[in-house]
Design a protein around this motif. Sequence first.
Motif, PDB file in Angstrom:
ATOM      1  N   MET A   1       0.851  -1.196   0.000  1.00  0.00           N
ATOM      2  CA  MET A   1       0.000   0.000   0.000  1.00  0.00           C
ATOM      3  C   MET A   1       0.887   1.246   0.000  1.00  0.00           C
ATOM      4  SD  MET A   1      -2.995   1.123   2.687  1.00  0.00           S
ATOM      5  CE  MET A   1      -1.840   1.248   4.053  1.00  0.00           C
ATOM      6  N   THR A   2       0.558   2.194  -0.865  1.00  0.00           N
ATOM      7  CA  THR A   2       1.325   3.426  -0.972  1.00  0.00           C
ATOM      8  C   THR A   2       0.921   4.389   0.123  1.00  0.00           C
ATOM      9  OG1 THR A   2       1.441   3.158  -3.370  1.00  0.00           O
ATOM     10  CG2 THR A   2       1.966   5.327  -2.486  1.00  0.00           C
ATOM     11  N   VAL A   3       1.894   4.896   0.871  1.00  0.00           N
ATOM     12  CA  VAL A   3       1.591   5.844   1.944  1.00  0.00           C
ATOM     13  C   VAL A   3       1.364   7.221   1.351  1.00  0.00           C
ATOM     14  CG1 VAL A   3       2.903   4.528   3.641  1.00  0.00           C
ATOM     15  CG2 VAL A   3       4.032   6.355   2.356  1.00  0.00           C
ATOM     16  N   LEU A   4       0.614   8.033   2.080  1.00  0.00           N
ATOM     17  CA  LEU A   4       0.316   9.374   1.594  1.00  0.00           C
ATOM     18  C   LEU A   4       1.565  10.250   1.569  1.00  0.00           C
ATOM     19  CD1 LEU A   4      -1.917  11.300   0.671  1.00  0.00           C
ATOM     20  CD2 LEU A   4      -2.296  11.903   3.073  1.00  0.00           C
ATOM     21  N   ARG A   5       2.390  10.105   2.597  1.00  0.00           N
ATOM     22  CA  ARG A   5       3.623  10.890   2.644  1.00  0.00           C
ATOM     23  C   ARG A   5       4.730  10.037   3.246  1.00  0.00           C
ATOM     24  NH1 ARG A   5       6.752  13.846   6.015  1.00  0.00           N
ATOM     25  NH2 ARG A   5       7.619  15.828   5.277  1.00  0.00           N
ATOM     26  N   ALA A   6       5.698   9.694   2.437  1.00  0.00           N
ATOM     27  CA  ALA A   6       6.805   8.861   2.911  1.00  0.00           C
ATOM     28  C   ALA A   6       7.763   9.691   3.758  1.00  0.00           C
ATOM     29  CB  ALA A   6       7.549   8.256   1.729  1.00  0.00           C
ATOM     30  N   HIS A   7       8.429   9.024   4.705  1.00  0.00           N
ATOM     31  CA  HIS A   7       9.474   9.701   5.468  1.00  0.00           C
ATOM     32  C   HIS A   7      10.617  10.083   4.526  1.00  0.00           C
ATOM     33  CE1 HIS A   7       7.436   8.782   9.148  1.00  0.00           C
ATOM     34  NE2 HIS A   7       7.540   7.475   8.974  1.00  0.00           N
ATOM     35  N   ALA A   8      11.349  11.115   4.900  1.00  0.00           N
ATOM     36  CA  ALA A   8      12.407  11.632   4.026  1.00  0.00           C
ATOM     37  C   ALA A   8      13.415  10.557   3.656  1.00  0.00           C
ATOM     38  CB  ALA A   8      13.105  12.810   4.718  1.00  0.00           C
ATOM     39  N   GLU A   9      13.786   9.715   4.637  1.00  0.00           N
ATOM     40  CA  GLU A   9      14.793   8.687   4.368  1.00  0.00           C
ATOM     41  C   GLU A   9      14.291   7.617   3.404  1.00  0.00           C
ATOM     42  OE1 GLU A   9      12.923   7.810   8.452  1.00  0.00           O
ATOM     43  OE2 GLU A   9      13.599   9.544   7.277  1.00  0.00           O
ATOM     44  N   ASP A  10      12.972   7.492   3.282  1.00  0.00           N
ATOM     45  CA  ASP A  10      12.400   6.540   2.323  1.00  0.00           C
ATOM     46  C   ASP A  10      12.200   7.193   0.957  1.00  0.00           C
ATOM     47  OD1 ASP A  10      12.239   4.560   4.303  1.00  0.00           O
ATOM     48  OD2 ASP A  10      10.331   5.351   5.017  1.00  0.00           O
ATOM     49  N   SER A  95      21.160  10.466  10.578  1.00  0.00           N
ATOM     50  CA  SER A  95      20.889   9.201  11.274  1.00  0.00           C
ATOM     51  C   SER A  95      20.231   8.143  10.409  1.00  0.00           C
ATOM     52  CB  SER A  95      19.980   9.452  12.489  1.00  0.00           C
ATOM     53  OG  SER A  95      20.605  10.296  13.419  1.00  0.00           O
ATOM     54  N   GLY A  96      19.725   8.548   9.242  1.00  0.00           N
ATOM     55  CA  GLY A  96      18.965   7.603   8.439  1.00  0.00           C
ATOM     56  C   GLY A  96      17.600   7.312   9.018  1.00  0.00           C
ATOM     57  N   ASP A  97      17.151   8.140   9.963  1.00  0.00           N
ATOM     58  CA  ASP A  97      15.871   7.914  10.639  1.00  0.00           C
ATOM     59  C   ASP A  97      15.345   9.252  11.151  1.00  0.00           C
ATOM     60  OD1 ASP A  97      13.701   7.130  12.110  1.00  0.00           O
ATOM     61  OD2 ASP A  97      14.776   5.759  13.425  1.00  0.00           O
TER      62      ASP A  97
END
Length: 354
Positions: A1-10, A95-97
Amino acid sequence: MTVLRAHAEDEYAEELALLAKEDDRPRPPGWALSPWAVTTYVLGDGRRISPKYVGARRIVEVAVATLATDRALLLLGVPGTAKTWLSEHLAAAVSGDSTLLVQGTAGTAEEAVRYGWNYARLLAEGPSRDALTPSPVMRAMAEGRLARVEELTRMPSDVQDALITLLSEKTLPIPELNLEIQARQGFNLIATANDRDRGVNELSSALRRRFNTVVLPVPATAEEEVEIVSRRVAQLGRSLRLPETVTGAEEIRRVVTVFRELRAGATEDGRTKLKSPSATLSTAEAISVLTSGIALAAHFGDGVLRARDVAAGIVGAVVQEPAADRVAWREYLETVVRERPDWRDFYRACREVS
């Protein structure tokens, strides 16, 4: 499922991986990239790395250099100056997170920055490490990552002060278990704050000393703000899967011009003084107005962004306090917008919704 807004690191995983592969500069302990690569990720390189923040390079360099020291970073600015956006991307690159986040509100409890308890286990087993519920800050300390605190000045003063020991001693005492969590290398904290909103709790001098404050200014020029708005509107349109729309640069420039002139209390040429409304009229709000306009043009128009698609959004953004703001808006509409020959369609559209 596609998220509405991915985290920057993704969302920017490929760019981060590319920088990590080519990054041969010294990295502080626990960092995924060197300070130089983090800055390149944030500002872009004009080729393979897209800019995430448009502004003075020195501001970003100071922010990144701060995170490499033992001082925490406070991003300060009026609403809409990309404080949250920058803090997320800094955490993703360092941090990658970017998910170790505490959202500051008037109801934020001390457990949000220290630790809480799983009360079912606490009652059944008594105090134990397994019954402990770590806060995002505690997790960042234990894992050697960056923690983020949004709207620091909205948190109650006693909760703010819970950060003092964490930032000065880099230690989180847990007296119930007679132990402490010591921060691993790579730990630091980014906080954001603004002093324009109601409900602000001033930082104590003791806490403020633990931060290096970097002030994020509003975009210096209209061209810079147009670039920021255009880029973010395009990104939001893709993430929201809005139908393809012809987004005219003219409408973007008009929205930015209206917001800048009302913020400044004067027209761009300085000839006409204006009443400034109570609204912030930030870059973020301009992005919101245009994104809504694109949705209108795509679903209820001809697929071309026009003045009528942004008019309602602009009026809604400007008129926050109906009595005073409506007077300021009508005065601006009649004395400035009406007198611009190439803004006649915009004037008519705003009159209709006003």
